[in-house]
Design a protein around this motif. Structure first.
Motif, PDB file in Angstrom:
ATOM      1  N   TRP A 123      -4.581   9.115  -3.381  1.00  0.00           N
ATOM      2  CA  TRP A 123      -5.315   9.663  -4.408  1.00  0.00           C
ATOM      3  C   TRP A 123      -5.786  10.694  -4.538  1.00  0.00           C
ATOM      4  O   TRP A 123      -5.869  11.464  -5.559  1.00  0.00           O
ATOM      5  CB  TRP A 123      -6.468   8.483  -4.739  1.00  0.00           C
ATOM      6  CG  TRP A 123      -6.331   7.003  -4.677  1.00  0.00           C
ATOM      7  CD1 TRP A 123      -5.223   6.452  -4.921  1.00  0.00           C
ATOM      8  CD2 TRP A 123      -7.218   5.829  -4.829  1.00  0.00           C
ATOM      9  NE1 TRP A 123      -5.209   5.165  -4.872  1.00  0.00           N
ATOM     10  CE2 TRP A 123      -6.554   4.666  -4.679  1.00  0.00           C
ATOM     11  CE3 TRP A 123      -8.422   5.742  -4.547  1.00  0.00           C
ATOM     12  CZ2 TRP A 123      -7.058   3.538  -4.715  1.00  0.00           C
ATOM     13  CZ3 TRP A 123      -9.195   4.765  -4.666  1.00  0.00           C
ATOM     14  CH2 TRP A 123      -8.430   3.346  -4.922  1.00  0.00           C
ATOM     15  N   GLU A 180       0.917  -0.965  -0.029  1.00  0.00           N
ATOM     16  CA  GLU A 180       0.161   0.018   0.012  1.00  0.00           C
ATOM     17  C   GLU A 180       0.849   1.390  -0.081  1.00  0.00           C
ATOM     18  O   GLU A 180       0.658   2.400  -0.639  1.00  0.00           O
ATOM     19  CB  GLU A 180      -0.740  -0.100   1.181  1.00  0.00           C
ATOM     20  CG  GLU A 180      -1.636   1.173   1.162  1.00  0.00           C
ATOM     21  CD  GLU A 180      -2.613   1.527   2.642  1.00  0.00           C
ATOM     22  OE1 GLU A 180      -3.083   2.476   2.925  1.00  0.00           O
ATOM     23  OE2 GLU A 180      -2.789   0.166   3.197  1.00  0.00           O
ATOM     24  N   THR A 181       1.835   1.159   0.848  1.00  0.00           N
ATOM     25  CA  THR A 181       2.914   2.426   0.917  1.00  0.00           C
ATOM     26  C   THR A 181       3.583   2.547  -0.508  1.00  0.00           C
ATOM     27  O   THR A 181       3.836   3.772  -1.015  1.00  0.00           O
ATOM     28  CB  THR A 181       3.725   2.188   2.169  1.00  0.00           C
ATOM     29  OG1 THR A 181       2.860   1.781   3.228  1.00  0.00           O
ATOM     30  CG2 THR A 181       4.600   3.747   2.266  1.00  0.00           C
ATOM     31  N   GLU A 213      -3.007   5.036   1.044  1.00  0.00           N
ATOM     32  CA  GLU A 213      -3.228   5.002  -0.490  1.00  0.00           C
ATOM     33  C   GLU A 213      -4.458   5.940  -0.743  1.00  0.00           C
ATOM     34  O   GLU A 213      -4.532   6.663  -1.724  1.00  0.00           O
ATOM     35  CB  GLU A 213      -3.503   3.457  -0.875  1.00  0.00           C
ATOM     36  CG  GLU A 213      -3.424   3.527  -2.307  1.00  0.00           C
ATOM     37  CD  GLU A 213      -3.580   1.988  -2.944  1.00  0.00           C
ATOM     38  OE1 GLU A 213      -3.849   1.856  -4.216  1.00  0.00           O
ATOM     39  OE2 GLU A 213      -3.642   0.995  -2.164  1.00  0.00           O
ATOM     40  N   LYS A 228       2.387   1.887  -3.433  1.00  0.00           N
ATOM     41  CA  LYS A 228       1.265   2.334  -4.190  1.00  0.00           C
ATOM     42  C   LYS A 228       1.191   3.756  -4.039  1.00  0.00           C
ATOM     43  O   LYS A 228       0.976   4.753  -4.895  1.00  0.00           O
ATOM     44  CB  LYS A 228       0.110   1.556  -3.971  1.00  0.00           C
ATOM     45  CG  LYS A 228       0.178   0.242  -4.913  1.00  0.00           C
ATOM     46  CD  LYS A 228      -1.125  -0.453  -4.755  1.00  0.00           C
ATOM     47  CE  LYS A 228      -1.040  -1.686  -5.378  1.00  0.00           C
ATOM     48  NZ  LYS A 228      -2.488  -2.233  -5.590  1.00  0.00           N
ATOM     49  N   LEU A 229       1.152   4.353  -2.677  1.00  0.00           N
ATOM     50  CA  LEU A 229       1.022   5.661  -2.469  1.00  0.00           C
ATOM     51  C   LEU A 229       2.132   6.648  -3.160  1.00  0.00           C
ATOM     52  O   LEU A 229       1.866   7.458  -3.531  1.00  0.00           O
ATOM     53  CB  LEU A 229       1.074   6.033  -0.902  1.00  0.00           C
ATOM     54  CG  LEU A 229       1.348   7.422  -0.360  1.00  0.00           C
ATOM     55  CD1 LEU A 229       0.187   8.065  -0.624  1.00  0.00           C
ATOM     56  CD2 LEU A 229       1.609   7.522   1.005  1.00  0.00           C
ATOM     57  N   TYR A 272      -7.536   1.515   3.525  1.00  0.00           N
ATOM     58  CA  TYR A 272      -6.405   1.829   2.983  1.00  0.00           C
ATOM     59  C   TYR A 272      -6.097   3.080   3.529  1.00  0.00           C
ATOM     60  O   TYR A 272      -6.118   4.043   2.674  1.00  0.00           O
ATOM     61  CB  TYR A 272      -6.433   1.644   1.711  1.00  0.00           C
ATOM     62  CG  TYR A 272      -6.378   0.395   1.164  1.00  0.00           C
ATOM     63  CD1 TYR A 272      -5.070  -0.466   0.734  1.00  0.00           C
ATOM     64  CD2 TYR A 272      -7.483  -0.491   1.196  1.00  0.00           C
ATOM     65  CE1 TYR A 272      -5.394  -1.823   0.370  1.00  0.00           C
ATOM     66  CE2 TYR A 272      -7.476  -1.673   0.477  1.00  0.00           C
ATOM     67  CZ  TYR A 272      -6.449  -2.425   0.271  1.00  0.00           C
ATOM     68  OH  TYR A 272      -6.285  -3.770   0.094  1.00  0.00           O
TER      69      TYR A 272
END
Length: 483
Positions: free
Chosen positions: A166, A109-110, A162, A112-113, A159
């Protein structure tokens, strides 16, 4: 993998307003580790005055930030992406401590951030206008896109990094300023993230953080000086927020929903089972696009259910820092909802194939991964979003029946279809009334394609250029330059 050491200290729970860390009031909300029920920290439920201070800071910072070039903003976002990658382990650890997901998923997740910051850094320099011819000579029309202004963002706990990313990345790339209120269940990773902003070159007041629960959320959603509100959460909360808006402003709402999987007679059953294991039980099923209900053609129903049952029974459950397959659910509300949905289905004639046992007496908030077969259409598992590691299975006979069942709720975020017959792929895929349909794969969303719901699952898009344009407004500039 060796279990990680739980940190003994947590980030100080303060708000970030105009580049300064300020107290939000007396700590009133306890943040609990779902793996053992222990209190990790306490945070303020920021008052209306505290939220107002943050919105005023965003308003004051807007003229200078919106005047920067997209290339200048891109450089800031790329630096922020690099800072997140450098701090990945600590950010991920905080996510797992407060939310409960396996540490491997928190690392993903991090990462993807960071990718979101890089993506919108690049997308921001590709916002193009157009020139439109006029009937009258000596006149031209220019269409341009400008920042919408001050944004309020309310984000969920499933999440916690993330879903901030967004909104934060797209808003900053567009030239907007923003006030973010993270979930009261998972505030510490947000505090850690916002501590990286100044070093990356984000000017004071451009991005502000307010902590809290109901008081802070209501104050932000109803603030009269917002130009846009972005929200991810439940349908009920989204409806309440809509009613609370101080004026007509643009909103983006991703409200989740009960997502179906359809498995036709032509499907690769092993593939379909693997897809359900990933999308139904990853993050303990606490995903807006988690598979909640499965419609399986009667010819392959027994094979599918047997294989899914075996796969779910084999999932390793444990504390997130031990990196299991499934961690605890984040709070008692989810635990109790899962139990209620299973109990309701059984009372209506369904059969539990694996799981279904209560763990209410265990420290922390735990749910045994569960498969329930022959679930009636009027059961809670079908009609509501369980948001936990519970999947209901229903046999069907015709494609028309499967489509009607899948479309037969107010959910419209994501659906999954497994079929090798090309006719089924297109006929069923087009007939499904969902914003995202994944065929023969369990990933309904990617960063460079629009992601959003229909019906009760919300409106507006995140991801892709559409996610950036959600923070822009159109201006038609009509110029007479000749006689």
């Amino acid at each position: 993998m060796t279990a990680l050491t739980v940190p003994t200290d947590m980030p100080e729970p303060r708000n970030l307003v105009a580049g300064r860390w300020v107290p939000g009031g007396d700590p009133t909300v306890a943040v609990v580790n779902p793996a053992d029920g222990q209190v990790l920290t306490t945070i303020p439920d920021t008052s209306e005055a505290g939220v107002d201070e943050a919105v005023r800071a965003a308003r004051a910072a807007l003229p200078a930030w919106r005047s920067t070039t997209p290339f200048q903003r891109a450089a800031v976002l790329h630096r922020l992406a690099a800072a997140v990658r450098d701090d990945l382990e600590e950010l991920a650890r905080l996510v797992t401590l407060e939310m409960g997901k396996p540490i491997g998923e928190s690392r993903g997740e991090t990462a993807k951030l960071a990718d979101a910051f890089d993506y919108y850094a690049e997308e921001g320099v590709r916002v193009y206008g157009e020139t439109i011819p006029n009937e009258q000579a000596g006149v031209t029309s220019i269409v341009r896109y400008e920042p919408v202004g001050v944004v309020g963002a309310i984000t969920p706990w499933n999440y916690p990094l993330e879903l901030i990313g967004w909104k934060l990345a797209a808003a900053l790339a567009a030239g907007c300023t923003i006030v973010v209120k993270p979930s009261e269940y998972t505030p510490s990773s947000a505090v850690r993230l916002f501590a990286l902003l100044q070093g990356a070159g984000v000017p004071d007041g451009v991005a502000n953080l307010v902590l809290g629960a109901g008081t802070a959320g209501r104050a932000l959603a109803s603030h009269p000086d917002l130009d846009k509100l972005a929200f991810t959460g439940s349908e009920a909360t989204g409806a309440a927020i809509t009613r609370s808006l101080a004026k007509a402003i643009p909103t983006s709402m991703e409200l989740g929903g009960s997502c179906p999987q359809i498995v036709t007679a032509s499907a690769d059953v092993d593939d379909a089972v693997a897809g359900c294991l990933r999308r139904g039980f990853r993050n303990a099923g606490q995903i807006c696009i988690a598979i909640n209900r499965v419609y399986v053609h009667r010819d392959v129903h027994a094979e599918y259910v047997d294989k899914l049952t075996a796969g779910v029974a084999a999932l390793k459950v444990g504390p997130g820092l031990d990196n299991p397959d499934v961690g605890p659910v984040t709070n008692a509300e989810i635990r109790d909802r899962c139990a209620a949905h299973v109990e309701d289905a059984v009372a209506r004639g369904a059969r539990v194939r694996t799981g279904g046992t209560s763990q209410a007496d265990r420290a922390g908030t735990w749910v045994t991964p569960t498969v329930v077969d022959d679930v009636p259409h009027d059961s809670l598992i079908v009609q509501e979003e369980t948001f936990g590691p519970v999947v209901g299975v229903v046999p069907y006979d015709t494609s028309e029946e499967a489509v009607a069942l899948a479309n037969g709720t107010d959910a419209g975020l994501a659906a999954y279809l497994y079929a090798r017959d090309l006719g089924e792929v297109f006929s069923i895929g087009h007939a499904l009334e969902f914003g995202n349909v994944a065929v023969n794969n369990p990933d309904a969303g990617i960063m460079n394609a629009p992601y959003g719901g229909r019906k009760g699952s919300g409106h507006g898009s995140e991801h892709g250029r559409e996610g950036l344009h959600a923070y822009l407004q159109i201006k038609h500039l009509r110029i007479r330059y000749g006689k």
